[in-house]
Design a protein around this motif. Structure first.
Motif, PDB file in Angstrom:
ATOM      1  N   THR A 106       0.822  -1.213   0.000  1.00  0.00           N
ATOM      2  CA  THR A 106       0.000   0.000   0.000  1.00  0.00           C
ATOM      3  C   THR A 106       0.850   1.255   0.000  1.00  0.00           C
ATOM      4  O   THR A 106       0.704   2.142  -0.854  1.00  0.00           O
ATOM      5  CB  THR A 106      -0.922   0.000   1.233  1.00  0.00           C
ATOM      6  N   SER A 107       1.757   1.362   0.972  1.00  0.00           N
ATOM      7  CA  SER A 107       2.544   2.575   1.143  1.00  0.00           C
ATOM      8  C   SER A 107       3.443   2.838  -0.050  1.00  0.00           C
ATOM      9  O   SER A 107       3.500   3.957  -0.573  1.00  0.00           O
ATOM     10  CB  SER A 107       3.370   2.475   2.426  1.00  0.00           C
ATOM     11  N   ALA A 108       4.141   1.807  -0.517  1.00  0.00           N
ATOM     12  CA  ALA A 108       5.102   1.995  -1.604  1.00  0.00           C
ATOM     13  C   ALA A 108       4.412   2.346  -2.914  1.00  0.00           C
ATOM     14  O   ALA A 108       4.868   3.234  -3.647  1.00  0.00           O
ATOM     15  CB  ALA A 108       5.946   0.737  -1.770  1.00  0.00           C
ATOM     16  N   SER A 109       3.320   1.647  -3.230  1.00  0.00           N
ATOM     17  CA  SER A 109       2.645   1.926  -4.497  1.00  0.00           C
ATOM     18  C   SER A 109       2.047   3.328  -4.501  1.00  0.00           C
ATOM     19  O   SER A 109       2.117   4.046  -5.502  1.00  0.00           O
ATOM     20  CB  SER A 109       1.567   0.873  -4.777  1.00  0.00           C
ATOM     21  N   PHE A 110       1.470   3.762  -3.358  1.00  0.00           N
ATOM     22  CA  PHE A 110       0.860   5.095  -3.312  1.00  0.00           C
ATOM     23  C   PHE A 110       1.922   6.189  -3.383  1.00  0.00           C
ATOM     24  O   PHE A 110       1.788   7.148  -4.147  1.00  0.00           O
ATOM     25  CB  PHE A 110       0.028   5.246  -2.040  1.00  0.00           C
ATOM     26  N   ARG A 111       2.982   6.060  -2.593  1.00  0.00           N
ATOM     27  CA  ARG A 111       3.963   7.144  -2.515  1.00  0.00           C
ATOM     28  C   ARG A 111       4.870   7.197  -3.735  1.00  0.00           C
ATOM     29  O   ARG A 111       5.366   8.270  -4.098  1.00  0.00           O
ATOM     30  CB  ARG A 111       4.775   7.013  -1.230  1.00  0.00           C
ATOM     31  N   MET A 112       5.109   6.056  -4.387  1.00  0.00           N
ATOM     32  CA  MET A 112       6.011   6.040  -5.541  1.00  0.00           C
ATOM     33  C   MET A 112       5.280   6.223  -6.865  1.00  0.00           C
ATOM     34  O   MET A 112       5.819   6.798  -7.805  1.00  0.00           O
ATOM     35  CB  MET A 112       6.808   4.725  -5.564  1.00  0.00           C
ATOM     36  N   VAL A 113       4.054   5.724  -6.973  1.00  0.00           N
ATOM     37  CA  VAL A 113       3.303   5.815  -8.220  1.00  0.00           C
ATOM     38  C   VAL A 113       2.136   6.792  -8.084  1.00  0.00           C
ATOM     39  O   VAL A 113       1.547   7.212  -9.076  1.00  0.00           O
ATOM     40  CB  VAL A 113       2.798   4.414  -8.656  1.00  0.00           C
ATOM     41  N   GLY A 114       1.800   7.185  -6.858  1.00  0.00           N
ATOM     42  CA  GLY A 114       0.717   8.131  -6.630  1.00  0.00           C
ATOM     43  C   GLY A 114       0.849   9.429  -7.421  1.00  0.00           C
ATOM     44  O   GLY A 114      -0.158   9.949  -7.925  1.00  0.00           O
ATOM     45  N   PRO A 115       2.082   9.996  -7.561  1.00  0.00           N
ATOM     46  CA  PRO A 115       2.203  11.210  -8.377  1.00  0.00           C
ATOM     47  C   PRO A 115       1.760  11.015  -9.824  1.00  0.00           C
ATOM     48  O   PRO A 115       1.230  11.945 -10.435  1.00  0.00           O
ATOM     49  CB  PRO A 115       3.704  11.529  -8.287  1.00  0.00           C
ATOM     50  N   VAL A 116       1.984   9.813 -10.371  1.00  0.00           N
ATOM     51  CA  VAL A 116       1.529   9.528 -11.737  1.00  0.00           C
ATOM     52  C   VAL A 116       0.006   9.572 -11.785  1.00  0.00           C
ATOM     53  O   VAL A 116      -0.598  10.165 -12.694  1.00  0.00           O
ATOM     54  CB  VAL A 116       2.048   8.153 -12.201  1.00  0.00           C
ATOM     55  N   TYR A 117      -0.632   8.941 -10.791  1.00  0.00           N
ATOM     56  CA  TYR A 117      -2.088   8.976 -10.705  1.00  0.00           C
ATOM     57  C   TYR A 117      -2.573  10.421 -10.602  1.00  0.00           C
ATOM     58  O   TYR A 117      -3.517  10.838 -11.293  1.00  0.00           O
ATOM     59  CB  TYR A 117      -2.564   8.174  -9.492  1.00  0.00           C
ATOM     60  N   GLY A 118      -1.930  11.206  -9.733  1.00  0.00           N
ATOM     61  CA  GLY A 118      -2.352  12.582  -9.529  1.00  0.00           C
ATOM     62  C   GLY A 118      -2.287  13.399 -10.802  1.00  0.00           C
ATOM     63  O   GLY A 118      -3.223  14.157 -11.119  1.00  0.00           O
ATOM     64  N   GLN A 119      -1.212  13.252 -11.553  1.00  0.00           N
ATOM     65  CA  GLN A 119      -1.097  14.022 -12.796  1.00  0.00           C
ATOM     66  C   GLN A 119      -2.123  13.582 -13.833  1.00  0.00           C
ATOM     67  O   GLN A 119      -2.692  14.404 -14.553  1.00  0.00           O
ATOM     68  CB  GLN A 119       0.315  13.890 -13.367  1.00  0.00           C
ATOM     69  N   GLU A 120      -2.407  12.284 -13.877  1.00  0.00           N
ATOM     70  CA  GLU A 120      -3.310  11.782 -14.904  1.00  0.00           C
ATOM     71  C   GLU A 120      -4.779  12.069 -14.592  1.00  0.00           C
ATOM     72  O   GLU A 120      -5.623  11.963 -15.473  1.00  0.00           O
ATOM     73  CB  GLU A 120      -3.076  10.294 -15.127  1.00  0.00           C
ATOM     74  N   VAL A 121      -5.096  12.417 -13.339  1.00  0.00           N
ATOM     75  CA  VAL A 121      -6.473  12.834 -13.033  1.00  0.00           C
ATOM     76  C   VAL A 121      -6.591  14.349 -13.011  1.00  0.00           C
ATOM     77  O   VAL A 121      -7.623  14.884 -12.615  1.00  0.00           O
ATOM     78  CB  VAL A 121      -6.959  12.239 -11.692  1.00  0.00           C
ATOM     79  N   GLY A 122      -5.524  15.038 -13.439  1.00  0.00           N
ATOM     80  CA  GLY A 122      -5.617  16.475 -13.647  1.00  0.00           C
ATOM     81  C   GLY A 122      -5.110  17.354 -12.537  1.00  0.00           C
ATOM     82  O   GLY A 122      -5.368  18.568 -12.549  1.00  0.00           O
ATOM     83  N   LEU A 123      -4.365  16.809 -11.564  1.00  0.00           N
ATOM     84  CA  LEU A 123      -3.836  17.638 -10.482  1.00  0.00           C
ATOM     85  C   LEU A 123      -2.577  18.367 -10.947  1.00  0.00           C
ATOM     86  O   LEU A 123      -1.751  17.810 -11.671  1.00  0.00           O
ATOM     87  CB  LEU A 123      -3.502  16.784  -9.267  1.00  0.00           C
TER      88      LEU A 123
END
Length: 408
Positions: free
Chosen positions: A212-229
């Motif tokens: 949970t922690s590693a996937s969110f903190r390491m790949v979370g920025p990719v998710y954030g950019q792709e949803v328009g943040l």
């Protein structure tokens, strides 16, 4: 106050180290996107960090035994600074992956030195207060490092230079302190199956916590950019996760001490699944909604490692605590190594929501396994107190061991 002053150099080094190493993961993800790296290559960077972290956890006590605390700390910090500065000399995902291995080594090595130093200096009377301040400094540094991303331009040498300067600055308090270096403790033996034998549920729990922690903190920025943040919003998005986890520690600790810890793990996982589902299924969330979901996600997932660790220690003897803590760290690192790369491949195949679908599946497995384990044996009548357990080094067990031996 005397206690804080005596440990001021250690705590300042922790804060500066967190500011540097806590920012490199999201900065690498955003820089990789700007430079045209694929999602899989960005996931590789996150996994490489935890490969280095695991190697560092194992190697650092041995290096410290050979050259001493200060020299080992200087070596690991220099390695981290070199890795940061090398980003704009070799712009390649494979080269950056090697640099992230070095960053992971830096994190594990530096924390090993700091925690070994703390362990040698604290007494039974000061242990609780020292650990309280240590956790506060570490968590605050982690929170600020995520917000720092909002001020760093992705794919720019100045951004990496700032992080490298902070890493080098972490050298100064510890190497210039006049305090006498303590004797070097022996390295804890690594017996991963000790965690499985004492509590299979705890081993699965920390594995899912790593996923949970590693996937969110390491790949979370990719998710954030792709949803328009925007970049500043991504920084707040990551900080909201850390803040939610910090706020959860006291109430979840109270629940874990009052009720069966297996039920606490199960309900935390069910709440995490709901948080993941709301993020993955609601495509038109406002920015406020996304940030609120991140905070709730941190609140439901961050304490799982500590609850699982407390449950494992309920079945351990005093002599096993250090090796058990190292074994739990092994399973956490295993999940953390696999998760970023797996999440990036799933996002490539199914889109950004796949990140939270993967995490939800992991927590569903934990909840089902927890229910199955409740049918296998009863909860112990005497339990160790809940303690927030930082995922920092194999030597953390030496700092927490005596605290766990105090009966509730």
């Amino acid at each position: 106050m005397r206690l804080l002053v005596s440990f001021a150099a250690l705590f300042l080094s922790v804060a500066l180290l967190q500011l540097s190493t806590g920012g490199v993961g999201p900065l690498d993800a955003l820089s990789g996107l700007a430079l045209g790296f694929s999602r899989a290559e960005i996931g590789l960077l996150g996994s490489a960090h935890f490969v280095g972290f695991f190697i560092g956890c194992w190697w650092a006590p041995r290096l410290m035994g050979s050259v001493g605390h200060s020299r080992a700390f200087a070596a690991f910090t220099a390695l981290g600074a070199i890795a940061l500065l090398a980003h704009y000399i070799l712009i390649s995902p494979w080269a950056w992956a090697l640099m992230r291995v070095a960053s992971g080594l830096c994190v594990a090595g530096c924390y090993t030195v700091i925690e070994a130093w703390l362990q040698a200096k604290v007494t039974n009377e000061t242990r609780g207060r020292a650990m309280g301040v240590y956790r506060l400094v570490d968590m605050s540094g982690s929170l600020v490092s995520q917000l720092l991303i909002g001020f760093l331009t992705p794919a720019h040498y100045v951004s990496y230079s700032i992080l490298a300067m902070l890493c080098c600055a972490a050298l100064l308090p510890l190497t210039l302190t006049t305090a006498t270096q303590p004797e070097t403790p022996s390295a804890p033996r690594l017996h991963p199956m000790l965690a499985v034998s004492r509590s299979p549920l705890a081993a699965v729990g920390v594995l899912v916590a790593g996923l949970t922690s590693a996937s969110f903190r390491m790949v979370g920025p990719v998710y954030g950019q792709e949803v328009g943040l925007a970049v500043t919003q991504i920084a707040t998005f990551l900080a909201a996760f850390v803040l939610g986890g910090a706020l959860a520690q006291y109430p979840i600790g109270w629940l874990a001490d009052k009720f069966d810890r297996r039920w606490v793990l199960i309900w935390l996982s069910l709440a995490a699944i709901l948080s993941c589902a709301s993020t993955a299924l609601l495509q038109n969330l406002t920015t406020t909604g996304i940030l609120l979901n991140a905070a709730i996600f941190g609140l439901t997932t961050f304490p799982i490692y500590s609850v699982a660790a407390a449950h494992a220690h309920d079945f351990a003897t005093s002599e096993e605590r250090v090796e058990l803590s190292a074994a739990l760290m092994f399973w956490f690192a295993t999940g953390a190594i696999a998760a970023p790369l797996a999440a990036s491949y799933l996002m490539d195949a199914f889109g950004p929501p796949a990140l939270f679908v993967m995490i939800a599946i992991g927590h569903a497995g934990l909840a089902i396994f927890g229910l199955a384990r409740m049918r296998s044996r009863s909860s112990p009548t005497e339990r160790t107190p809940y303690i927030y357990a930082p995922r920092t080094s194999f030597t953390i067990g030496r700092l927490l061991g005596r605290s766990r031996d105090k009966p509730k």
